[in-house]
Design an enzyme around this catalytic site. Structure first.
Site, PDB file in Angstrom:
ATOM      1  CG  ASP A   1      -5.835  -5.839   1.956  1.00 47.69           C
ATOM      2  OD1 ASP A   1      -6.670  -4.537   1.226  1.00 47.69           O
ATOM      3  OD2 ASP A   1      -5.361  -4.848   2.538  1.00 47.69           O
TER       4      ASP A   1
ATOM      5  CG  ASP B   1      -0.240  -0.500   2.491  1.00 49.87           C
ATOM      6  OD1 ASP B   1       1.174   0.195   1.842  1.00 49.87           O
ATOM      7  OD2 ASP B   1      -0.686  -0.182   3.702  1.00 49.87           O
TER       8      ASP B   1
ATOM      9  CB  CYS C   1     -10.296 -27.840  10.938  1.00 49.84           C
ATOM     10  SG  CYS C   1     -11.106 -27.069  11.482  1.00 49.84           S
TER      11      CYS C   1
ATOM     12  CG  HIS D   1      -9.949 -22.497  10.889  1.00 47.17           C
ATOM     13  ND1 HIS D   1     -10.388 -23.407  10.655  1.00 47.17           N
ATOM     14  CD2 HIS D   1     -10.798 -21.604  11.107  1.00 47.17           C
ATOM     15  CE1 HIS D   1     -11.854 -23.588  10.424  1.00 47.17           C
ATOM     16  NE2 HIS D   1     -11.489 -21.920  10.514  1.00 47.17           N
TER      17      HIS D   1
ATOM     18  CB  CYS E   1      -7.136 -25.907   7.629  1.00 54.40           C
ATOM     19  SG  CYS E   1      -7.741 -25.615   9.294  1.00 54.40           S
TER      20      CYS E   1
ATOM     21  CB  CYS F   1     -11.896 -26.396   8.539  1.00 64.39           C
ATOM     22  SG  CYS F   1     -11.084 -26.016   7.643  1.00 64.39           S
TER      23      CYS F   1
END
Lengths: 379, 379
Positions: free
Chosen positions: B267, B93, B310, B336, B307, B305
């Protein structure tokens, strides 16, 4: 038996032992350094990272887990291994050391220790039976007897009384232990810095024929030479077919010197704690990477290291992260320090295998501390 | 050109666009969510973890890197990618937003903004030229024009003046940009909440034929419906062959609604920031895993989930770690939450591919927020 020690060989240049520790969660080559995962996590690290760097056994703290989240929750989770997703071996301490070093307003009686939580101030009580109950709930492969660790220096009469009480507590731990088939209870030798008390403690404790023995009451502020002397007094009296564990030791010099005096297992918060303060162990000695001198140093932490941190990141980046309190910086220095000690222990085992540990010590100290003894401090 | 946008298709159920963003550091499928790595690190995460969960582009903050470690150090390190060991794409940015939101005693003139460092109090100055100079040193694939982001609500006259100045600043950014062949400078549309000012700003900014455009000045406290209205006013006027970036937006509902209004890039610190406070995004909505109700909950954070977190850890363990301020807990919740948003964006792209984004929104909101609108808050 939950744990069996297999002696492979003894070094011809020292009292060092090469061995294997067979546990319900894998076999560990000894001498071994055990990282400390106080609250069921080795701070900043994942289990996969610990495995990758060569760790097969972790230590976790009974006192801390008793306070948070409570041993009943860990038991309900299926024990420490499942709770923290660690399929390697675990050793829990007894909580004794933390009760004495962290908590307030403690009072020792024959029954046990009353103290206040260092978090909430709540009054609590741990006896030998309670410590074993907590450790049975946590479910580590190796559990430790509840002992008193007297300060240094301490009055000889006090050390004697404390040692005898610790021995009576050990007998109570043995009686209270509910899971000897899956958890090995290690006894702890006390006796302060006096040769005769130490040796008497060894005789007391080894009479019980336990699966392993720790040398306690060391690394409590005494000079290192005195610690080494106590190891020389105590270790030769310990049975050769059982593992020997020196608690709370993790500086590179004390690890090597301890191994040379017959120690098989070590643990310490040192590598992980100093890492979180931006201090690292390298093949050229201690390096405080948070220092301003590294702000534009685009070389790796340790040019001789092939760990994840040294392969991918510069001192300048590490310094930036640590100055900015960025967690990833602490991950990277923690990873490196633990890797450094695992590599050191691997080299130590190789040197024992080749009967050259004394030679290895000299060359390692020359590189790590530089010529002479004066740089051998700080840790 | 440093960055090229390729429009693959537009959804028949909405204004959503499926595309590819070709950058010097890889091609990114859009719509995309970009995690924020403020200080050249996505807090608690490693680059490998970000890759593994599906991230191809990160955002980093010019203001923060200007203060620490300083853009010259990053330049000497070989740029942000090498400094942080990230071979994917990076967007920086302009520093404008942070100057206005974090620093003290700021004064805006035609020349630029004087302010004091929020860390040291040191007086500093950033102009459009300085922002571009810093961003050229950092070396991101996409850099942003230096703009003023007016607060909400703001006086229409002030917004008009600010918008015109921001446009003059944009022209200065374009003139100052030293590396257009490797770094794409995106313009930023301002104009507050007024339709005519917004549309005028779009016309101003797009006249310059830049490689991409952001819609700025949103997610600054206005109601979400107003933000969506502004997107509906502005997006149709933006060229279809350039990527459109909505800055500072990362709640699941606003991501989906933004995509439906033609936005390609987003973002936000939201997923990473709330994770460090023990708050998580799950397929059944927001879950504050630090709450006492999860102390003995041995199920995964999100049963739907797959991931890393998880698959291996329970709510009870996460709660324990976060209550005890253990870094590994923050790693796990951060992992996560980012994974959750990457999966959401993958589903969004698939829904556009199948011309069913409106249907997907309805079923996702039904599961995420429950029936009705009342649970759609908190983020």
């Amino acid at each position: 038996m939950a744990v069996r020690y297999e002696l492979i060989k003894t070094c011809r240049q020292s009292g060092a032992r090469l061995g294997r520790l067979h546990t319900p969660h894998g076999t560990i080559e000894t001498p071994v350094f055990m990282p400390v995962g106080t609250l069921a996590t080795v701070k900043t690290m994942s289990p996969e990272e610990l495995r990758e760097m060569g760790s097969g056994i972790l230590l976790s703290n009974t006192y801390h887990l008793f306070l948070r989240p409570g041993h009943e929750i860990v038991r309900e989770a299926g024990g420490l291994h499942r709770f923290m997703n660690w399929d390697g071996a675990v050793l829990t301490d007894s909580g004794g050391f933390q009760v004495f070093s962290l908590s307030n307003l403690r009072q020792i009686t024959e029954e046990g220790v009353s103290f206040r939580s260092h978090l909430s101030g709540k009054p609590l009580f741990i006896s030998p039976e309670k410590s074993v109950e907590i450790q049975n709930a946590l479910g580590a492969d190796i559990i430790m007897a509840f002992d008193e660790c007297p300060p240094y220096p301490a009055d000889r009469n006090y050390v004697r009384q404390s040692m005898d009480r610790t021995y009576r507590w050990l007998q109570r731990c043995v009686a209270a232990h509910q899971r000897p088939e899956t958890q090995a209870l290690f006894g702890i030798v006390q006796g302060g810095m006096d040769k005769d008390l130490r040796q008497e403690s060894v005789r007391q404790v080894t009479e019980l024929d336990l699966p392993g023995y720790a040398v306690g009451g060391l690394s409590v502020g005494e000079p290192k030479d005195l610690m080494y002397q106590v190891l020389e007094d105590a270790a030769p009296l310990l049975p050769t077919d059982k593992p020997r564990y020196l608690m709370g030791v993790g500086s590179p010099d004390a690890l090597v010197e301890g191994v040379m005096r017959g120690i098989d297992m070590f643990d310490c918060v040192l590598p992980t704690r100093i890492a979180r303060n931006g201090t690292t162990m390298t093949s050229r000695g201690r390096l405080v990477v948070r220092n301003a001198r590294y702000a534009r140093d685009f070389s790796p932490l340790d040019p001789d290291c092939d760990c994840y941190t040294c392969r991918h990141y510069t001192r300048a980046y590490l310094r930036h992260l640590i100055k900015a309190d960025e967690t990833f910086g602490l991950r990277l220095t923690t990873y490196h320090n633990l890797y450094f000690l695992f590599q050191l222990m691997e080299q130590v085992r190789e040197a024992i295998r080749r009967d050259r540990l004394s030679d290895f010590r000299d060359s390692f100290f020359e590189s790590y501390y530089g010529p002479g003894e004066e740089r051998r401090r700080g840790f």
